[in-house]
Design a protein around this motif. Sequence first.
Motif, PDB file in Angstrom:
ATOM      1  N   UNK A  40       0.828  -1.207   0.000  1.00  0.00           N
ATOM      2  CA  UNK A  40       0.000   0.000   0.000  1.00  0.00           C
ATOM      3  C   UNK A  40       0.871   1.270   0.000  1.00  0.00           C
ATOM      4  N   UNK A  41       1.907   1.274   0.844  1.00  0.00           N
ATOM      5  CA  UNK A  41       2.748   2.462   0.985  1.00  0.00           C
ATOM      6  C   UNK A  41       3.576   2.744  -0.269  1.00  0.00           C
ATOM      7  N   UNK A  42       3.833   1.732  -1.076  1.00  0.00           N
ATOM      8  CA  UNK A  42       4.649   1.891  -2.279  1.00  0.00           C
ATOM      9  C   UNK A  42       3.826   2.275  -3.504  1.00  0.00           C
ATOM     10  N   UNK A  43       2.548   1.943  -3.479  1.00  0.00           N
ATOM     11  CA  UNK A  43       1.707   2.044  -4.661  1.00  0.00           C
ATOM     12  C   UNK A  43       1.702   3.442  -5.289  1.00  0.00           C
ATOM     13  N   UNK A  44       1.278   4.455  -4.547  1.00  0.00           N
ATOM     14  CA  UNK A  44       1.183   5.809  -5.110  1.00  0.00           C
ATOM     15  C   UNK A  44       2.534   6.314  -5.614  1.00  0.00           C
ATOM     16  N   UNK A  45       3.569   6.095  -4.805  1.00  0.00           N
ATOM     17  CA  UNK A  45       4.901   6.583  -5.158  1.00  0.00           C
ATOM     18  C   UNK A  45       5.394   5.929  -6.450  1.00  0.00           C
TER      19      UNK A  45
ATOM     20  N   UNK B  28       1.319  12.170 -14.004  1.00  0.00           N
ATOM     21  CA  UNK B  28       0.053  12.908 -14.038  1.00  0.00           C
ATOM     22  C   UNK B  28      -1.179  12.016 -13.928  1.00  0.00           C
ATOM     23  N   UNK B  29      -1.019  10.801 -13.459  1.00  0.00           N
ATOM     24  CA  UNK B  29      -2.137   9.854 -13.415  1.00  0.00           C
ATOM     25  C   UNK B  29      -3.216  10.307 -12.435  1.00  0.00           C
ATOM     26  N   UNK B  30      -4.450  10.010 -12.797  1.00  0.00           N
ATOM     27  CA  UNK B  30      -5.600  10.270 -11.927  1.00  0.00           C
ATOM     28  C   UNK B  30      -6.016   8.924 -11.334  1.00  0.00           C
TER      29      UNK B  30
END
Length: 79
Positions: free
Chosen positions: A40-45, A53-55
């Motif tokens: 979870x902690x790695x996903x966004x990064x 620029x992903x939504x």
Amino acid sequence: MKNAASAPEQDVPVVVAPFDTDGRYRLVHLRGVGWEPLEREEFDVRVRQVFPDIDFDDPEQVHWTDRPGKWPKWHPGEA
């Protein structure tokens, strides 16, 4: 888990494989990179490294096979 190595949805930059309750990762397919196990902690990064620029709320950019936004519950000390 179904075969996560099968072809992901066409033209979706990020595909998150089905939920696996036995681990702390979800397999994530990043278009042009391949499959990676991410916490979870790695996903966004990690996704932002590849697609700045992903939504995350746009299903045409991020496809969750099941349980959108959910991650396995994992407790430190588990194997």
